[in-house]
Design an enzyme around this catalytic site. Sequence first.
Site, PDB file in Angstrom:
ATOM      1  N   SER A 117      51.281  79.576  45.346  1.00 54.96           N
ATOM      2  CA  SER A 117      50.027  79.759  44.622  1.00 54.96           C
ATOM      3  C   SER A 117      49.078  80.553  45.522  1.00 54.96           C
ATOM      4  O   SER A 117      48.566  80.051  46.514  1.00 54.96           O
ATOM      5  CB  SER A 117      49.416  78.393  44.286  1.00 54.96           C
ATOM      6  OG  SER A 117      48.041  78.556  44.025  1.00 54.96           O
ATOM      7  N   LYS A 118      48.889  81.843  45.160  1.00 54.78           N
ATOM      8  CA  LYS A 118      48.098  82.727  46.026  1.00 54.78           C
ATOM      9  C   LYS A 118      46.664  82.249  46.114  1.00 54.78           C
ATOM     10  O   LYS A 118      46.027  82.340  47.166  1.00 54.78           O
ATOM     11  CB  LYS A 118      48.152  84.162  45.508  1.00 54.78           C
ATOM     12  CG  LYS A 118      49.534  84.753  45.633  1.00 54.78           C
ATOM     13  CD  LYS A 118      49.589  86.175  45.174  1.00 54.78           C
ATOM     14  CE  LYS A 118      51.016  86.682  45.303  1.00 54.78           C
ATOM     15  NZ  LYS A 118      51.239  87.936  44.638  1.00 54.78           N
ATOM     16  N   SER A 119      46.141  81.738  44.999  1.00 58.52           N
ATOM     17  CA  SER A 119      44.731  81.340  45.023  1.00 58.52           C
ATOM     18  C   SER A 119      44.540  80.074  45.860  1.00 58.52           C
ATOM     19  O   SER A 119      43.585  79.950  46.620  1.00 58.52           O
ATOM     20  CB  SER A 119      44.215  81.151  43.601  1.00 58.52           C
ATOM     21  OG  SER A 119      45.097  80.310  42.894  1.00 58.52           O
TER      22      SER A 119
END
Length: 297
Positions: free
Chosen positions: A235-237
Site C-alpha cells: 500500500s503506497k499511501s
Amino acid sequence: MTATTVIADAGRFAPSPTGALHLGSLTTAAASFLDARHGGSRWLLRMEDLDTPRTVPGAADQILRTLEFLGFTWDGAVTYQSQRLELYRDAIARLEAAGLAYACSCTRRDIGATDDAGGYAGTCRSGPAKAGPTAIRFRADLRPVGPFIDRLQGPVDIDASALGDPIIRRRDGLYAYQLAVVVDDADQGITDVVRGSDLLPSTCWQRSLQRALSYPEPRYAHLPLVCEPDGSKLSKSARGVEPLPGTASAQLWRVLSLLRQSPPAELRPAPVAELWTWAIAHWRLGSLRGVASLPAD
Ligand code: GLU
C-alpha cells in the site's frame, strides 16, 4: 602525453513524482545506489515527470528532500524529463524515418485495454483506422530481440512483439515512458538498471527500442517487489516515507534488512553515513537471488 577519458559506469534512480517516496521506491533507490557505489560507478537521479496529469506539484522536491535526509548522494544535477522534450522528439523522428513508428487512432476502449501496456494487435500499422487524434506506436515486431540475462532473474525470454506495439507518444501529445526511459538511459550513459520486477515486460520493449535506435544495452537487475506482510500488493499511501527528524538511521536500517544485507547489530544506532559506508562495502546483490518478494514488517 595524451589524456585518456574514462567514462565510468553509471546507475540511476528514476522516480515518477506522482507522490511521496514509499517503502517500495525507497528500496529500489537504495539497491541501485548500493550497486553503483559498490562498483565505483556514478549514480544519477532523474525525475520522470512527463505524465503531467499524474504529476503531483511539490512531489519531486519532497522526494529529493527525503533522499537527502536518508544520506543518499548523487552525481551531477537532477535531470527532469520535462526539460528534455527535444531528445524524445528527435528519437521519434528517427524511428519514423526508419519506418518503425506509426500513427494510431485506437483508443483504449477500441482495444479493450485499461492502460497503455501491451496487447495491441497492430490495427493501425498501415494507417490510422479512423479520423481524429492519434498516438504514435513503435513497430516492436520489426526489431525483435532475443532473451537476455537479468542479474537477478536469470534468463528472461519475453517476446516484445507478443506484447504488442507500445505507445511512444500519447494521443494527448505527451511522450510515453517507454520511449523517454530508453532515450535518457542512453543519453546519460547508464550501464546498470536496477529496478522493480514489475518493469520486466517493459524491459523487453525497451531493449527493442534500444536496438531500433542503435543504443547500447545496459545490464539489468530486476528486484523482487516489496509487499505487505501477508504477500498482498504494497500500500503506497500507507507506506509513505517521510523525513521525520531522528528517524533516518532506523529507516535506512529497515531498508537494508529488507534488501537482505544484514548489517551488524552494533551499527543499528549509527548515523546514516556510517550505515551507508558499511552497506556499500558489503553490498551483495546476490542475497536477493531466488527471493520472490520482500514482505515489509
Ligand atoms: N519512473 C518509473 C517508476 O517510477 C521507473 C522507471 C525505471 O526505473 O525505469 O516506476
